[in-house]
Structure formats: structure tokens, C-alpha cells
Scaffold this motif. Structure first.
Motif, mmCIF file in Angstrom:
data_model
loop_
_atom_site.group_PDB
_atom_site.id
_atom_site.type_symbol
_atom_site.label_atom_id
_atom_site.label_comp_id
_atom_site.label_asym_id
_atom_site.label_seq_id
_atom_site.Cartn_x
_atom_site.Cartn_y
_atom_site.Cartn_z
ATOM 1 N N LYS A 1 0.816 -1.210 0.000
ATOM 2 C CA LYS A 1 0.000 0.000 0.000
ATOM 3 C C LYS A 1 0.851 1.263 0.000
ATOM 4 C CE LYS A 1 -4.295 -1.601 0.266
ATOM 5 N NZ LYS A 1 -5.369 -1.232 -0.698
ATOM 6 N N ILE A 2 1.954 1.256 0.759
ATOM 7 C CA ILE A 2 2.766 2.471 0.868
ATOM 8 C C ILE A 2 3.957 2.449 -0.091
ATOM 9 C CG2 ILE A 2 2.094 2.801 3.280
ATOM 10 C CD1 ILE A 2 4.775 1.696 4.139
ATOM 11 N N ASN A 3 4.107 1.316 -0.837
ATOM 12 C CA ASN A 3 5.172 1.199 -1.843
ATOM 13 C C ASN A 3 6.559 1.355 -1.217
ATOM 14 O OD1 ASN A 3 6.082 0.715 -4.453
ATOM 15 N ND2 ASN A 3 6.190 2.902 -4.948
ATOM 16 N N VAL A 4 6.753 0.662 -0.094
ATOM 17 C CA VAL A 4 8.056 0.631 0.567
ATOM 18 C C VAL A 4 8.556 -0.811 0.551
ATOM 19 C CG1 VAL A 4 9.273 0.923 2.772
ATOM 20 C CG2 VAL A 4 7.615 2.633 2.026
ATOM 21 N N ASN A 5 9.821 -0.993 0.239
ATOM 22 C CA ASN A 5 10.425 -2.318 0.161
ATOM 23 C C ASN A 5 10.244 -3.079 1.480
ATOM 24 O OD1 ASN A 5 13.093 -4.021 0.777
ATOM 25 N ND2 ASN A 5 12.719 -4.056 -1.433
#
Length: 274
Positions: A31-35
Motif C-alpha cells: 500500500k505504501i510502496n516501501v520495500n
């Protein structure tokens, strides 16, 4: 990336709390597009997010960056009390959005002189003639000043047991040296209350005195209007220590601040509809 200090450890604990209540970590990362690997370092306390990622994470959970760094016990009190979810739900209502659209804190004032934890005193509508001590907190969340407070009423038959608990959450609007509040009861979800307060500047102790009014959506709780005294206790959010002290007190109890009792009077001017 910076290595975590004390505040970073709080961030890691609070992120774990949020993820536990929002499903899988993998879903949050998508959802937050963090690895995922990088996010695991945040959760373990190995690294602190960049300023950009902090804003992304805070926005996803509907919180301010500052609240993510609060004491974990205080943070869990907010999460377990459902205050975050309730405010997120309220923000989605078009009526509520119109109500607050003109009330956003647009200036750069931090209002650090009013944010924090207060003891809240008023005469009880349930225990007639007794003073209700509740816990009240003002905090800043993005462009808003928000507040929440908790009331606990002991049982008539067994004072060691709690009979009623009420939780209110809402917004604060500082205008012309006054503090206006509007809030919603979150357990029975049937009452709105409004208040207006003024700070007492002639006393070295921090007090705000004002009036609160409430109207329930059913006939079981009478509409009321009563004096309220707020006594500032310190910065931060509500914690278990504050909540343990909540009760109903005899008006002659010496633990009630003298200034608060003088303002409240004897309760005879409390307005109730019969």
C-alpha cells in the motif's frame, strides 16, 4: 538512514502495533510502496525511515509524524481505545468535512501552550452532587488540534468495580483566546458534546475553565450543561497512570484542586432537562 535512539525505538514499537492491527506487513508495504526488507528494518529498530518515508507511513495510517514517535504505552492506549479509527471514520463523512472545513488550523502556531494531558473536573450527572474526575488530552495531528477524554464511573454497589466507561474524541478550535471543542462519544455512539474554555492566566498553575453541553440521541441520557475545570498535568498522551486515577469524588475531597472546586461551586447551577 539514521540509527535509532530512544525516539526511534518508540517508532519501531508503534509501527509494530499498527501493523498488528492492519493485517499483514506485506499488505502494508504494498500500500505504501516501501520495500519489505527495508520496512522490516524499521520494525526491528535497525533503522529509522527517511523524512519522505515517515510522511508516507504517517499518511497511510492517518496520523501525524509526531504521533508515531510517542511513548508506546500511550500510543497503545489511543489504538486500543479506537480513537484513531473513529477519527478516520468521522473524516470520511461529508457533513463532518463541511463542519471542519473552515476550522482548520492554518497558521504556524504550534499551540504548545495548550497541548498535553489535563485532569478534567465537573459535577456528575449520574452521581448527583459528586465531582467526576476524567482524563483529557489535546494533541496536534497534521493541520488539526484534536482531543480525546475518558470517563469512568464506579458501581453504586461495589465502588471497586467500574460500572460505566465513556470515551469522547473530537476537535479543538482555538479562537480569540478561547478554546472551542466538539466531540463524539465512541462507545455508545449516541452523544455529541460541545465546550468553550478560557485559560486562567493569573495563577501559576495551568487551568482552563469553561462550560460543556451534551445531547444524546436517545431519552436515556438527559441533555445537560455544566461547568468544567481543566487542570494541566504535562505533555504527551494519556497513559495507564492517568486512566487509573479516573473516578467520582466527594466534593470535599482534598485531592480536588482548590481553584477547580471554587470555579465549580456546589453544582446547583448544573442545567438538566427533566
Amino acid at each position: 538512514m539514521e540509527h535509532l535512539g530512544k525516539d526511534g525505538s518508540a517508532l519501531a514499537a508503534n509501527l509494530r502495533t499498527l501493523c498488528d492491527r492492519h493485517g499483514s506487513v506485506a499488505a502494508v508495504c504494498r500500500k505504501i510502496n516501501v520495500n519489505r526488507q527495508q520496512f522490516n528494518k524499521y520494525l526491528s529498530g535497525a533503522h529509522i525511515p527517511s523524512a519522505t518515508n515517515l510522511r508516507i507511513i504517517a499518511n497511510y495510517f492517518g496520523l501525524s509524524v509526531a504521533i508515531l514517535f510517542t511513548d508506546p504505552d500511550e500510543f497503545r492506549t489511543l489504538v486500543d481505545g479506537n480513537f484513531f479509527h473513529a477519527m478516520a471514520t468521522a473524516r470520511q463523512l461529508p457533513e463532518f468535512s463541511r463542519f471542519v472545513s473552515s476550522m482548520i488550523v492554518e497558521n504556524n502556531a504550534d499551540h504548545n501552550d495548550i497541548v498535553g494531558v489535563y485532569d478534567r473536573y465537573q459535577f456528575s450527572s449520574i452521581y448527583k452532587g459528586f465531582v467526576l474526575k476524567s482524563a483529557f488530552c489535546i494533541y496536534r495531528n497534521k493541520e488539526f488540534l484534536q482531543h480525546y477524554y475518558v470517563e469512568r464511573f464506579p458501581s453504586f454497589d461495589d465502588p471497586s468495580k467500574i460500572e460505566y466507561v465513556f470515551k469522547y474524541y473530537g476537535f479543538c478550535f482555538p479562537v480569540a483566546d478561547r478554546l472551542f471543542t466538539a466531540d463524539f462519544e465512541g462507545i455508545q455512539s449516541n452523544e455529541m458534546t460541545f465546550g468553550v474554555y478560557a485559560r486562567v492566566k493569573r495563577n501559576s498553575k495551568k487551568f482552563m475553565f469553561g462550560i460543556a453541553s451534551g445531547v444524546a440521541a436517545n431519552v436515556f441520557r438527559q441533555p445537560y450543561s455544566t461547568k468544567v475545570a481543566l487542570h494541566y498535568r504535562g505533555p504527551g498522551l494519556l497513559c495507564r497512570e492517568h486512566l487509573k486515577a479516573l473516578t467520582v469524588m466527594d466534593r470535599n475531597d482534598p485531592a480536588i484542586p482548590r481553584e477547580a472546586l471554587q470555579y465549580l461551586g456546589d453544582g446547583s447551577d448544573m442545567i438538566q432537562m427533566s
